[in-house]
Write a protein that holds these residues in place. Structure first.
Motif, PDB file in Angstrom:
ATOM      1  N   ASP A  18       0.828  -1.208   0.000  1.00  0.00           N
ATOM      2  CA  ASP A  18       0.000   0.000   0.000  1.00  0.00           C
ATOM      3  C   ASP A  18       0.864   1.261   0.000  1.00  0.00           C
ATOM      4  O   ASP A  18       0.603   2.211  -0.739  1.00  0.00           O
ATOM      5  N   GLU A  56       2.477   1.731  -3.415  1.00  0.00           N
ATOM      6  CA  GLU A  56       1.492   2.195  -4.394  1.00  0.00           C
ATOM      7  C   GLU A  56       1.202   3.685  -4.220  1.00  0.00           C
ATOM      8  O   GLU A  56       1.070   4.421  -5.201  1.00  0.00           O
ATOM      9  N   ARG A  57       1.142   4.153  -2.971  1.00  0.00           N
ATOM     10  CA  ARG A  57       0.948   5.592  -2.721  1.00  0.00           C
ATOM     11  C   ARG A  57       2.133   6.389  -3.256  1.00  0.00           C
ATOM     12  O   ARG A  57       1.962   7.453  -3.847  1.00  0.00           O
ATOM     13  N   ASP A  58       3.348   5.871  -3.053  1.00  0.00           N
ATOM     14  CA  ASP A  58       4.544   6.562  -3.539  1.00  0.00           C
ATOM     15  C   ASP A  58       4.547   6.650  -5.065  1.00  0.00           C
ATOM     16  O   ASP A  58       4.876   7.687  -5.637  1.00  0.00           O
ATOM     17  N   VAL A  59       4.163   5.556  -5.730  1.00  0.00           N
ATOM     18  CA  VAL A  59       4.113   5.546  -7.193  1.00  0.00           C
ATOM     19  C   VAL A  59       3.087   6.556  -7.683  1.00  0.00           C
ATOM     20  O   VAL A  59       3.338   7.326  -8.612  1.00  0.00           O
ATOM     21  N   LYS A  60       1.922   6.576  -7.043  1.00  0.00           N
ATOM     22  CA  LYS A  60       0.874   7.530  -7.425  1.00  0.00           C
ATOM     23  C   LYS A  60       1.364   8.967  -7.270  1.00  0.00           C
ATOM     24  O   LYS A  60       1.169   9.804  -8.151  1.00  0.00           O
ATOM     25  N   ALA A  61       2.032   9.256  -6.140  1.00  0.00           N
ATOM     26  CA  ALA A  61       2.551  10.605  -5.905  1.00  0.00           C
ATOM     27  C   ALA A  61       3.604  10.987  -6.941  1.00  0.00           C
ATOM     28  O   ALA A  61       3.613  12.114  -7.445  1.00  0.00           O
ATOM     29  N   ARG A 114       3.837   9.788 -10.037  1.00  0.00           N
ATOM     30  CA  ARG A 114       3.144   9.998 -11.315  1.00  0.00           C
ATOM     31  C   ARG A 114       2.494  11.371 -11.370  1.00  0.00           C
ATOM     32  O   ARG A 114       2.556  12.054 -12.381  1.00  0.00           O
ATOM     33  N   GLU A 115       1.873  11.763 -10.267  1.00  0.00           N
ATOM     34  CA  GLU A 115       1.242  13.086 -10.230  1.00  0.00           C
ATOM     35  C   GLU A 115       2.300  14.185 -10.341  1.00  0.00           C
ATOM     36  O   GLU A 115       2.080  15.195 -11.006  1.00  0.00           O
TER      37      GLU A 115
END
Length: 122
Positions: A107, A110-115, A117-118
């Protein structure tokens, strides 16, 4: 600064001329509160301690790289500021100290990857 010899009179005069420095003794530097706050603000945004000190005229060749590391560590502990990618306690974001908790680790990653990407606009 030479190892164990302290600052020369010329180095002390130079250091005292900097707004980041409140006082200088033979072997000790006291920094202004404004510099400490700016330092932690920039460090919290991920800037390198060496760059922050150099920008203030506090070249590691004069004050010593170890002094910079120790100041950052002390101020970080006092202020609770951690640079991006780190969490309090020194763990890397996404790292779980208890390896048996893979779900929490996944989890966090996944949050780090999302951040990321943004941040890059993907």
């Amino acid at each position: 600064m030479s190892k164990g010899r302290g600052f020369t009179a010329r180095q002390r005069a130079y250091l005292l001329s900097l707004p980041a420095v409140r006082s200088v003794g033979a072997v000790r530097i006291r920094y202004s509160e404004g510099f400490r706050e700016e330092c932690m603000r920039r460090y919290g945004r991920g800037e390198s301690p060496r760059r922050i000190f150099s920008d203030a005229g506090l070249d590691p060749e004069i004050i010593g790289a170890k002094r910079i590391e120790r100041c950052i560590a002390r101020w970080r502990k006092e202020s609770g500021v951690d640079p991006p990618g780190r969490v309090p306690g020194g763990a890397v974001r996404g790292e779980v100290r208890d390896e048996s908790d893979f779900g929490a680790r996944l989890d966090a990653l996944e949050r780090d990857v999302k951040a990321l990407r943004e941040a890059v606009g993907i």
